[in-house]
Scaffold this active site. Structure first.
Site, short mmCIF file in Angstrom:
data_model
loop_
_atom_site.label_atom_id
_atom_site.label_comp_id
_atom_site.label_asym_id
_atom_site.label_seq_id
_atom_site.Cartn_x
_atom_site.Cartn_y
_atom_site.Cartn_z
N ARG A 105 7.80 -11.68 -14.92
CA ARG A 105 8.57 -11.85 -13.81
C ARG A 105 9.77 -11.13 -13.80
O ARG A 105 10.18 -10.32 -12.77
CB ARG A 105 8.78 -13.42 -13.51
CG ARG A 105 9.77 -13.65 -12.45
CD ARG A 105 9.66 -15.28 -12.29
NE ARG A 105 10.75 -15.75 -12.05
CZ ARG A 105 11.21 -16.26 -10.30
NH1 ARG A 105 10.08 -15.59 -9.61
NH2 ARG A 105 11.97 -16.69 -9.98
N TYR A 121 19.83 -8.30 -12.42
CA TYR A 121 19.09 -7.19 -12.68
C TYR A 121 19.75 -5.83 -12.26
O TYR A 121 19.38 -4.80 -12.72
CB TYR A 121 17.74 -7.38 -11.67
CG TYR A 121 16.83 -8.45 -12.17
CD1 TYR A 121 16.07 -8.39 -13.24
CD2 TYR A 121 16.78 -9.65 -11.48
CE1 TYR A 121 15.38 -9.40 -13.76
CE2 TYR A 121 16.05 -10.79 -11.84
CZ TYR A 121 15.48 -10.59 -12.87
OH TYR A 121 14.57 -11.79 -13.27
N HIS A 162 7.46 -15.15 -18.38
CA HIS A 162 8.68 -15.13 -17.51
C HIS A 162 9.15 -13.53 -17.73
O HIS A 162 9.54 -12.90 -17.00
CB HIS A 162 9.62 -15.91 -17.82
CG HIS A 162 10.66 -16.45 -16.89
ND1 HIS A 162 10.30 -17.29 -15.63
CD2 HIS A 162 12.04 -16.12 -16.45
CE1 HIS A 162 11.37 -17.46 -15.01
NE2 HIS A 162 12.25 -16.83 -15.63
N HIS A 186 14.85 -16.92 -5.35
CA HIS A 186 16.28 -17.23 -5.95
C HIS A 186 17.05 -17.83 -4.90
O HIS A 186 17.35 -17.39 -3.83
CB HIS A 186 16.95 -16.03 -6.68
CG HIS A 186 16.34 -15.52 -7.94
ND1 HIS A 186 16.63 -14.52 -8.27
CD2 HIS A 186 15.66 -16.26 -8.89
CE1 HIS A 186 16.15 -14.56 -9.63
NE2 HIS A 186 15.50 -15.58 -9.93
N LYS A 226 10.32 -23.62 -6.47
CA LYS A 226 11.28 -24.71 -6.79
C LYS A 226 11.79 -25.54 -5.81
O LYS A 226 11.98 -24.91 -4.77
CB LYS A 226 12.32 -24.23 -7.60
CG LYS A 226 12.36 -23.74 -9.17
CD LYS A 226 13.38 -23.38 -9.81
CE LYS A 226 13.05 -22.79 -11.25
NZ LYS A 226 14.58 -22.68 -12.15
N ARG A 233 6.60 -17.39 -11.13
CA ARG A 233 6.88 -18.22 -12.27
C ARG A 233 5.43 -18.63 -12.51
O ARG A 233 4.39 -18.82 -11.96
CB ARG A 233 7.57 -19.65 -11.60
CG ARG A 233 8.95 -18.97 -11.25
CD ARG A 233 9.94 -20.14 -10.70
NE ARG A 233 11.16 -20.11 -10.19
CZ ARG A 233 11.55 -19.84 -9.06
NH1 ARG A 233 10.71 -20.06 -8.11
NH2 ARG A 233 12.67 -19.64 -8.80
#
Length: 299
Positions: free
Chosen positions: A248, A280, A245, A271, A173, A149
């Protein structure tokens, strides 16, 4: 505007007991302020602590009328549900009115992805004869090579680059750390930037351990990285909507197309849930479908 005491205590709970990142806490606070704004507009003037399911359904209709997209509505609802769980836990309410509240359906839009050739062209458009060019090449190589990110890239630390084992430690995150493999091309670009250019930059105090700096020796802004990626996409004539992004997404898509295990991709992307990574597999199916349509003799 003064913050409501209930929001203040909820934010303190998120910080002290749940160890949420400050950005997440502020986002929750802003979302809850919308709930209290809605309460002030109602005829019965009830505080959200006394809301029923009907009130909350009215709140959803209200934020929908404000023109918020489903993903923003879903985020606000997530904060509202967490707030009511907190009130219940603290015995400030006896029933959770948000329990039966339905989250708006979010259509997962498949993001634009770049081919390996597209990424090669973008890197090829960088003038590496300049100090900024050397740094910018390392930025694109690391963004794509590690699937980071933007905030993870701008916060990347020299002490977290383990060149000998070819891994970087990333803070994602919620301040969660993860180890991500770094490929030889990205590692090579990083080595040139660190050893041949960055060493000559007078570094601002407190920024000594940051990998990426501007010419004044301070950390790069996220806006700079966005602008760089957009400019390179324009230079190479890419017609897609390209942002950091996108690199990514491309990293993840190329891994899945190459047969990588979905759990491994989830770990690398940081994630929380496998369902986020599963987008994906849809990309992969689209790729397979288009390949079959184009190349299968029966088509």
């Amino acid at each position: 505007m003064n913050m409501h005491p209930a929001i203040k205590s909820f934010k303190a709970y998120l910080k002290l007991e749940r160890s949420f990142a400050s950005n997440s806490i502020e986002a929750y606070g802003r979302d809850l302020e919308k709930l209290f704004q809605f309460a002030a507009l109602q005829e019965d003037k009830l505080s959200p602590e006394k809301f029923t399911l009907a009130h909350l359904r009215g709140f959803i209709a209200w934020i929908n009328e404000l023109g918020m997209i489903p993903s923003s509505q879903a985020r606000i609802l997530s904060g509202v549900k967490a707030f009511y769980k907190y009130l219940l836990m603290e015995d400030l309410i006896t029933n959770d009115p948000s329990e039966l509240l339905e989250t708006p359906k979010i259509q997962r839009k498949l993001p634009d992805t770049l081919s390996i050739n597209d990424i090669d062209k973008m890197i090829g458009a960088i003038d590496v004869s300049t100090p900024e060019g050397t740094r910018n090449k390392a930025i694109i190589e690391v963004l794509y090579g590690c699937g980071l990110r933007v905030s993870e890239l701008t916060e990347l630390r020299i002490s977290n680059v383990y060149r000998e084992i070819e891994f970087v430690k990333v803070t994602g995150k919620g301040s969660k750390e993860r180890l991500v493999p770094i490929g030889s091309e990205a590692l090579k670009a990083l080595k040139i930037w660190l050893e041949q250019v960055r060493v000559h930059i007078p570094v601002k105090r407190g920024e000594e351990d940051l990998v990426f700096l501007n010419r004044r020796g301070t950390r790069l802004s996220r806006v700079y990285v966005f602008t760089l990626v957009k400019q390179l996409a324009e230079l190479t004539g890419l017609k897609k909507n390209v942002s950091p992004h996108t690199l990514r997404h491309s990293f993840a898509t190329h891994l899945v197309e190459g047969g990588a295990d979905l759990r491994a991709v989830q770990e690398m992307l940081g994630h929380e849930s496998i369902t986020t990574t599963e987008i994906y597999t849809h990309l992969d199916r689209e790729y397979l479908k288009s390949t079959i349509i184009e190349f299968h003799p029966r088509n």
